[in-house]
Every structure is written in structure tokens, then in C-alpha cells.
Write a protein that holds these residues in place. Structure first.
Motif, PDB file in Angstrom:
ATOM      1  N   GLU A   1      20.293  41.254  37.604  1.00  0.00           N
ATOM      2  CA  GLU A   1      21.095  41.712  38.740  1.00  0.00           C
ATOM      3  C   GLU A   1      22.424  42.314  38.261  1.00  0.00           C
ATOM      4  N   THR A   2      23.020  41.688  37.249  1.00  0.00           N
ATOM      5  CA  THR A   2      24.292  42.184  36.723  1.00  0.00           C
ATOM      6  C   THR A   2      24.111  43.544  36.067  1.00  0.00           C
ATOM      7  N   LEU A   3      23.046  43.678  35.273  1.00  0.00           N
ATOM      8  CA  LEU A   3      22.787  44.944  34.598  1.00  0.00           C
ATOM      9  C   LEU A   3      22.547  46.063  35.612  1.00  0.00           C
ATOM     10  N   GLU A   4      21.768  45.781  36.630  1.00  0.00           N
ATOM     11  CA  GLU A   4      21.490  46.793  37.658  1.00  0.00           C
ATOM     12  C   GLU A   4      22.771  47.167  38.408  1.00  0.00           C
ATOM     13  N   LEU A   5      23.602  46.185  38.683  1.00  0.00           N
ATOM     14  CA  LEU A   5      24.855  46.460  39.389  1.00  0.00           C
ATOM     15  C   LEU A   5      25.790  47.304  38.534  1.00  0.00           C
ATOM     16  N   PHE A   6      25.842  47.007  37.235  1.00  0.00           N
ATOM     17  CA  PHE A   6      26.713  47.779  36.333  1.00  0.00           C
ATOM     18  C   PHE A   6      26.207  49.211  36.147  1.00  0.00           C
ATOM     19  N   LYS A   7      24.877  49.397  36.211  1.00  0.00           N
ATOM     20  CA  LYS A   7      24.328  50.752  36.113  1.00  0.00           C
ATOM     21  C   LYS A   7      24.783  51.596  37.299  1.00  0.00           C
ATOM     22  N   LYS A   8      24.847  50.973  38.474  1.00  0.00           N
ATOM     23  CA  LYS A   8      25.252  51.688  39.678  1.00  0.00           C
ATOM     24  C   LYS A   8      26.775  51.860  39.749  1.00  0.00           C
ATOM     25  N   GLN A   9      27.511  50.831  39.293  1.00  0.00           N
ATOM     26  CA  GLN A   9      28.977  50.859  39.377  1.00  0.00           C
ATOM     27  C   GLN A   9      29.587  50.342  38.067  1.00  0.00           C
ATOM     28  N   PRO A  10      29.570  51.125  37.004  1.00  0.00           N
ATOM     29  CA  PRO A  10      30.070  50.653  35.709  1.00  0.00           C
ATOM     30  C   PRO A  10      31.552  50.281  35.712  1.00  0.00           C
ATOM     31  N   ASP A  11      32.333  50.824  36.648  1.00  0.00           N
ATOM     32  CA  ASP A  11      33.766  50.489  36.694  1.00  0.00           C
ATOM     33  C   ASP A  11      34.004  49.011  37.012  1.00  0.00           C
ATOM     34  N   LEU A  12      32.988  48.336  37.546  1.00  0.00           N
ATOM     35  CA  LEU A  12      33.131  46.904  37.831  1.00  0.00           C
ATOM     36  C   LEU A  12      33.394  46.110  36.552  1.00  0.00           C
ATOM     37  N   ILE A  13      32.969  46.647  35.432  1.00  0.00           N
ATOM     38  CA  ILE A  13      33.117  45.960  34.146  1.00  0.00           C
ATOM     39  C   ILE A  13      34.588  45.715  33.820  1.00  0.00           C
ATOM     40  N   ARG A  14      35.470  46.548  34.353  1.00  0.00           N
ATOM     41  CA  ARG A  14      36.898  46.413  34.062  1.00  0.00           C
ATOM     42  C   ARG A  14      37.474  45.072  34.548  1.00  0.00           C
ATOM     43  N   ALA A  15      36.797  44.448  35.482  1.00  0.00           N
ATOM     44  CA  ALA A  15      37.285  43.174  36.020  1.00  0.00           C
ATOM     45  C   ALA A  15      36.865  41.969  35.184  1.00  0.00           C
ATOM     46  N   LEU A  16      35.951  42.162  34.224  1.00  0.00           N
ATOM     47  CA  LEU A  16      35.431  41.019  33.468  1.00  0.00           C
ATOM     48  C   LEU A  16      36.494  40.244  32.692  1.00  0.00           C
ATOM     49  N   PRO A  17      37.454  40.901  32.003  1.00  0.00           N
ATOM     50  CA  PRO A  17      38.464  40.104  31.286  1.00  0.00           C
ATOM     51  C   PRO A  17      39.222  39.137  32.181  1.00  0.00           C
ATOM     52  N   SER A  18      39.495  39.546  33.424  1.00  0.00           N
ATOM     53  CA  SER A  18      40.192  38.650  34.349  1.00  0.00           C
ATOM     54  C   SER A  18      39.365  37.410  34.640  1.00  0.00           C
ATOM     55  N   LEU A  19      38.048  37.564  34.681  1.00  0.00           N
ATOM     56  CA  LEU A  19      37.171  36.432  34.994  1.00  0.00           C
ATOM     57  C   LEU A  19      37.057  35.441  33.835  1.00  0.00           C
ATOM     58  N   ILE A  20      37.416  35.877  32.624  1.00  0.00           N
ATOM     59  CA  ILE A  20      37.382  34.960  31.480  1.00  0.00           C
ATOM     60  C   ILE A  20      38.796  34.652  30.978  1.00  0.00           C
ATOM     61  N   ALA A  21      39.774  34.869  31.860  1.00  0.00           N
ATOM     62  CA  ALA A  21      41.173  34.514  31.574  1.00  0.00           C
ATOM     63  C   ALA A  21      41.730  35.225  30.355  1.00  0.00           C
ATOM     64  N   SER A  22      41.453  36.529  30.249  1.00  0.00           N
ATOM     65  CA  SER A  22      41.970  37.321  29.133  1.00  0.00           C
ATOM     66  C   SER A  22      42.839  38.456  29.654  1.00  0.00           C
ATOM     67  N   ARG A  23      44.015  38.610  29.034  1.00  0.00           N
ATOM     68  CA  ARG A  23      44.878  39.750  29.349  1.00  0.00           C
ATOM     69  C   ARG A  23      44.456  40.990  28.550  1.00  0.00           C
ATOM     70  N   ASP A  24      43.699  40.774  27.466  1.00  0.00           N
ATOM     71  CA  ASP A  24      43.288  41.882  26.602  1.00  0.00           C
ATOM     72  C   ASP A  24      42.185  42.697  27.263  1.00  0.00           C
ATOM     73  N   LYS A  25      42.286  43.993  27.124  1.00  0.00           N
ATOM     74  CA  LYS A  25      41.281  44.895  27.678  1.00  0.00           C
ATOM     75  C   LYS A  25      40.413  45.528  26.594  1.00  0.00           C
ATOM     76  N   MET A  26      40.723  45.220  25.349  1.00  0.00           N
ATOM     77  CA  MET A  26      39.914  45.644  24.200  1.00  0.00           C
ATOM     78  C   MET A  26      39.645  44.373  23.393  1.00  0.00           C
ATOM     79  N   LEU A  27      38.390  43.939  23.354  1.00  0.00           N
ATOM     80  CA  LEU A  27      38.063  42.673  22.712  1.00  0.00           C
ATOM     81  C   LEU A  27      37.264  42.883  21.436  1.00  0.00           C
ATOM     82  N   ASP A  28      37.740  42.282  20.351  1.00  0.00           N
ATOM     83  CA  ASP A  28      36.964  42.192  19.116  1.00  0.00           C
ATOM     84  C   ASP A  28      36.199  40.876  19.161  1.00  0.00           C
TER      85      ASP A  28
END
Length: 304
Positions: free
Chosen positions: A67-94
Motif C-alpha cells: 500500500e505504501t509503495l503504491e501510494l508513493f508511486k501516485k504521490q512521491p512528494d509524500l516521502i518528504r514527510a518521512l523524516p518527521s515520522l522518525i523524529a529526524s531533522r535531517d532531510k538527507m540520510l546516510d
């Protein structure tokens, strides 16, 4: 404890002034707004409010990976919210990846410029971080509310710096009140250039970027006071370094003949761990005040 007036305090020697200073240290400078900066929490949460509301769709889904993969295919900009959900201020993760055979490799995920050709890597990361499991089994109705809680927790990391900001606010309120009463001028975060351009006084500074927390000027007497403030609730090497820095700064800028004086407003129980460097500072810096001394009107007496 016997109250000491400003005149009595200033006329004492360094050892006696330090003794009274230590006796009158405050227990805390934590006002209620110290704990959470709600304006910042709200601002950071609202950056991705639309994305988070859309991601609510994933809550409770059985095949959450698909479901997540299908949702990201339709709306890839949603991915930008993922760092907030894992308590990260970084937007570029190694990221370090370790497979079942303990082989290690590294990869990078960019949450600003989404790699739409590699959406599975984002979903894999969400799964391996435990986020997808949380969405499937434990999340409630609103990811926006969840991120509000995350942001409040992340904001606690700023509390150390907030003590200094609180001191600046307290100092400013005192100076605003005294300046109006005595009809003198003041400027927060004053630079050497500001002082030269507005008050015609040349001062030496230890670094070009130096900004004094407060500068107070009496045009009638052409007297200038340059003020720094800080607060130490705990000990550490920083206290000794600060004492040394302000000794050098005092010796550099204080010119009694030109009526330029350095003032240090500091407080906190942390000074109980650094009495020796503080005593040395008292031997050089004449005007060292704490919060009680501000409360008792020492600044007004100084500026008269």
C-alpha cells in the motif's frame, strides 16, 4: 543572609563580592515557556500537514508495504514527510545496511529531491526503521497529532540554549525599564559598528562578529556600558572558558578614562563547581551581577 546595597557590593574586594554573589545565586531561571517552544512545534508540524493527513490512509492497512509503495508511486512528494515520522531533522540520510550474512554497505536517501526511480528504497527504509509496523499495528487516527508529539520531544534538545535566551530576555526587560526611567539609550545585540555610527565611540572587540547582548549609553555623560549575560545550571569546562573569555574582553574594552565599562550578568548553581576561575574573573571584572542583584536595582544604580 544580610542584604547588601549596590554601593556596598561594588566597594567590597573581589573575595567579598564573590561570597555575596555565590550566596545569592538563583535555583533556576526556567520560566514556564522554557520547556516547549510551541510556536516552533506548530511551525515544524504544519510544514507537512497535508502529507501527513494523506499518509493517514496507511494506518491499519494489512499489506502496508504494498500500500505504501503504491501510494508513493501516485504521490512521491509524500516521502518528504518521512523524516518527521522518525523524529529526524535531517532531510538527507546516510544509512548503514547490514544483511543476514553481516555484510555491510552504505546508501543515501534524499528526502527533498525524491528519487522517483528508486521508490522501493524509501519504502524499504520505512519498513526496516519500524515505521510501517507502527502504521499497521499501533498508530491511531492522526499522524499530525503524532508529529506534534515528536516535535515537542525534539524541541527539548533546544532547552540548553534556551537558558541563555531567557537571561537575555530578563536582562532586556530590566534595561528597557531602567532606560525609560533614566532617559538613557540602549541597544540589544549591539556591534562595534553600531556603537561607532550611533554614539560616536570606538571600542575594541576580541572578534569581528562580537555582538553584545546589551549596550547602554548615556548621552549626557558620554558613558557606555557593554553587557554580556549567560546562565549555568550545571558544571563543566565551559564555565572556566567563559570566565577566561570575559576577563580578556573586560581588559580589552574597559577604558575608565573614556567611560567605557564591561558588565557581566550571570547566574546558576553551576558556578558552585567553578569558584576558582570565577574568583579570578571577579579580580578583573568590577561589575558582575546575578538575577537577585537585577531584582534589587543594581543596574539602575550603575547607570545613574
Amino acid at each position: 543572609m544580610r542584604e547588601i546595597t549596590y554601593i556596598d557590593y561594588i566597594n567590597k574586594n573581589a573575595v567579598e563580592r564573590l561570597a555575596y554573589f555565590m550566596e545569592t545565586l538563583s535555583i533556576t531561571n526556567r520560566t514556564p515557556d522554557y520547556y516547549v517552544n510551541w510556536e516552533k512545534v506548530t511551525r515544524e508540524t504544519r510544514k507537512y500537514e497535508l502529507e501527513l493527513n494523506t499518509l493517514n490512509y496507511l494506518i491499519g492497512k494489512d499489506d502496508v508495504y504494498r500500500e505504501t509503495l503504491e501510494l508513493f508511486k501516485k504521490q512521491p512528494d509524500l516521502i518528504r514527510a518521512l523524516p518527521s515520522l522518525i523524529a529526524s531533522r535531517d532531510k538527507m540520510l546516510d544509512v548503514l545496511n547490514i544483511d543476514k550474512e553481516d555484510n555491510m554497505d552504505f546508501y543515501k536517501l534524499d528526502f527533498v529531491n525524491i528519487d522517483t526511480d528508486n521508490l522501493e528504497s524509501y519504502v524499504d527504509f520505512a519498513e526496516e526503521s519500524g515505521l510501517l509496523n507502527f502504521l499497521e499495528h499501533d498508530a491511531n487516527k492522526s499522524l499530525v497529532d503524532y508529529v506534534y508529539g515528536i516535535e515537542a520531544g525534539l524541541d527539548s534538545n533546544a532547552r540548553k540554549n534556551r537558558s541563555g535566551t531567557t537571561m537575555e530576555k530578563i536582562l532586556n526587560r530590566n534595561i528597557v525599564k531602567v532606560s525609560k526611567k533614566l532617559e538613557i539609550e540602549h541597544q540589544s545585540q549591539a556591534t562595534a559598528d553600531f556603537i561607532k555610527n550611533n554614539w560616536g565611540i570606538d571600542i575594541q572587540v576580541d572578534k569581528s562578529a562580537r555582538r553584545f547582548d546589551e549596550a547602554v549609553y548615556c548621552r549626557k555623560t558620554n558613558r557606555l556600558w557593554l553587557i554580556e549575560t549567560n546562565y549555568y545550571g550545571g558544571g563543566g569546562s565551559k564555565l572556566k572558558a567563559t570566565a577566561g573569555e570575559f576577563i580578556m574582553l573586560n581588559n580589552l574594552i574597559s577604558e575608565p578614562g573614556k567611560n567605557i565599562n564591561f558588565v557581566w550578568v550571570t547566574d546558576g548553581q553551576g558556578w558552585n563547581t567553578a569558584k576558582a576561575p570565577l574568583l579570578e574573573a571577579f579580580g578583573h571584572v568590577k561589575y558582575v551581577f546575578n538575577l537577585k542583584m537585577l531584582k534589587d536595582g543594581y543596574l539602575e544604580e550603575l547607570f545613574k
